[in-house]
Write a protein that holds these residues in place. Structure first.
Motif, short mmCIF file in Angstrom:
data_model
loop_
_atom_site.label_atom_id
_atom_site.label_comp_id
_atom_site.label_asym_id
_atom_site.label_seq_id
_atom_site.Cartn_x
_atom_site.Cartn_y
_atom_site.Cartn_z
N ARG A 108 0.82 -1.20 0.00
CA ARG A 108 0.00 0.00 0.00
C ARG A 108 0.86 1.26 0.00
NH1 ARG A 108 -3.09 -3.36 -1.15
NH2 ARG A 108 -5.15 -3.86 -0.22
N ALA A 109 0.38 2.28 -0.67
CA ALA A 109 0.90 3.65 -0.58
C ALA A 109 2.42 3.68 -0.65
CB ALA A 109 0.35 4.30 0.70
N ALA A 130 -2.50 -0.65 -3.68
CA ALA A 130 -3.36 0.53 -3.73
C ALA A 130 -2.58 1.76 -3.29
CB ALA A 130 -4.60 0.36 -2.84
N THR A 132 -3.46 4.62 -1.67
CA THR A 132 -4.61 5.07 -0.89
C THR A 132 -4.52 6.52 -0.41
OG1 THR A 132 -3.50 4.11 1.04
CG2 THR A 132 -5.15 2.75 -0.07
N GLU A 133 -3.43 7.19 -0.74
CA GLU A 133 -3.20 8.53 -0.19
C GLU A 133 -4.36 9.49 -0.45
OE1 GLU A 133 0.98 6.92 -1.14
OE2 GLU A 133 -1.04 6.80 -1.99
N ARG A 135 -7.41 9.19 -0.63
CA ARG A 135 -8.59 9.00 0.21
C ARG A 135 -8.41 9.57 1.61
NH1 ARG A 135 -11.22 3.23 -1.77
NH2 ARG A 135 -11.13 3.73 -4.00
N TRP A 159 -4.42 5.00 -10.95
CA TRP A 159 -4.10 4.54 -9.59
C TRP A 159 -3.91 5.69 -8.61
CZ3 TRP A 159 0.11 0.60 -11.54
CH2 TRP A 159 -0.53 -0.41 -12.28
N GLY A 163 -7.33 5.63 -6.00
CA GLY A 163 -7.00 4.93 -4.77
C GLY A 163 -7.50 3.50 -4.74
N ARG A 164 -7.96 2.99 -5.87
CA ARG A 164 -8.54 1.64 -5.89
C ARG A 164 -7.45 0.57 -5.78
NH1 ARG A 164 -7.92 -1.30 -10.56
NH2 ARG A 164 -7.17 -0.21 -12.42
N VAL A 165 -7.88 -0.62 -5.39
CA VAL A 165 -6.97 -1.76 -5.35
C VAL A 165 -6.77 -2.26 -6.78
CG1 VAL A 165 -6.62 -4.13 -4.55
CG2 VAL A 165 -7.64 -2.42 -3.02
N ALA A 247 -9.25 6.89 10.24
CA ALA A 247 -8.79 5.61 9.71
C ALA A 247 -8.26 4.72 10.84
CB ALA A 247 -7.72 5.81 8.65
#
Length: 250
Positions: A108-109, A130, A132-133, A135, A159, A163-165, A247
């Motif tokens: 991730r990230a 992902a 994810t930043e 989000r 991407w 932020g999707r997988v 989170a």
């Protein structure tokens, strides 16, 4: 060694390959100050070791890296933390010998920046990634430097913005991953890559890596500080702090 001071990155040597193992299961190998410092130190050691033909970067447990340490992000200077991430990525790219990343679980990230900085990436077929930043009110700033050298512009936009997988197959198709194997085939696939690197003369390996990474290293020099400052500003914003706290509560 006492557990409180045990290194979060271990080094073991296997026939001219330095195996660097991320070993911080409590936070899923999040990029804490300690983990980044340990990884920097191990990379510095390897850079001076002329017996090494390659580095294998892997995790001691299933998650390769969860990205930034959100607990630390509420209390530390995240601009300095971003500079440390830029430095570690640059060290991977600048290391004289090839770096092979082995991915047996999620990334991730910020962890994707380590992957993008490596030279060869072997990934299990069920691994998900992902960025994810976005989000959390952040952006993939520091890791954009190696990622923009690996990805097509369209996949980067997809991407970074959603932020999707995305899957191992997608990662391979878009240039982030080199080889994909199922769980049973990971050892053999990684072993074959390392055997090929062992077969190379170190002088040839170092010269080839210099050629391949010259533009990436120039980008770190040109953009590293600006991306670190942007990252720090975003992390310290009220919105990002609220999103990260939420989170952590989930």
């Amino acid at each position: 060694m006492d557990a409180d001071v045990a290194p979060l990155v271990r080094r073991d040597d296997e026939d001219r390959v330095a195996v660097l193992t991320l070993d911080s299961p409590a936070n899923r190998n999040a990029l804490s100050r300690r983990l980044l410092a340990d990884l920097r130190d191990r990379l510095a050691e390897v850079a001076q070791d002329e017996s090494v033909h390659a580095v294998l970067l892997r995790s001691s447990h299933r998650v390769f890296c969860a990205g930034a340490d959100l607990k630390e992000a509420a209390t530390v200077d995240m601009t300095e933390q971003a500079r440390a991430i830029v430095d570690v990525q640059r060290r991977i790219a600048a290391l004289p010998v090839p770096v092979v990343a082995r991915l047996d679980g999620p990334v991730r990230a910020g962890g994707i920046g380590l992957v993008a900085s490596a030279d060869v990436v072997v990934c299990r077929d069920d691994v998900g990634f992902a960025l994810t930043e976005v989000r959390l009110g952040l952006a993939a700033a520091t890791i954009s430097i190696p990622l923009r050298h690996r990805l097509t512009p369209r996949s980067a936009a997809d991407w970074f913005l959603t932020g999707r997988v995305f899957t191992a197959a997608e990662a391979r198709a878009q240039g982030l991953v080199t080889h994909v194997a199922d769980e049973a085939g990971m050892d053999a696939t990684v072993g074959a890559v390392l055997d090929d690197l062992r077969a190379g003369a170190r002088q040839g390996l170092t010269a080839a890596k210099q050629i391949l990474n010259a533009d990436l290293l120039a980008s770190f020099e040109r953009d590293g500080e600006a991306m670190a400052r942007m990252s720090g500003e975003l992390f310290h914003s009220d919105l990002a702090q609220e999103q990260m706290a939420a989170a952590l509560r989930r």
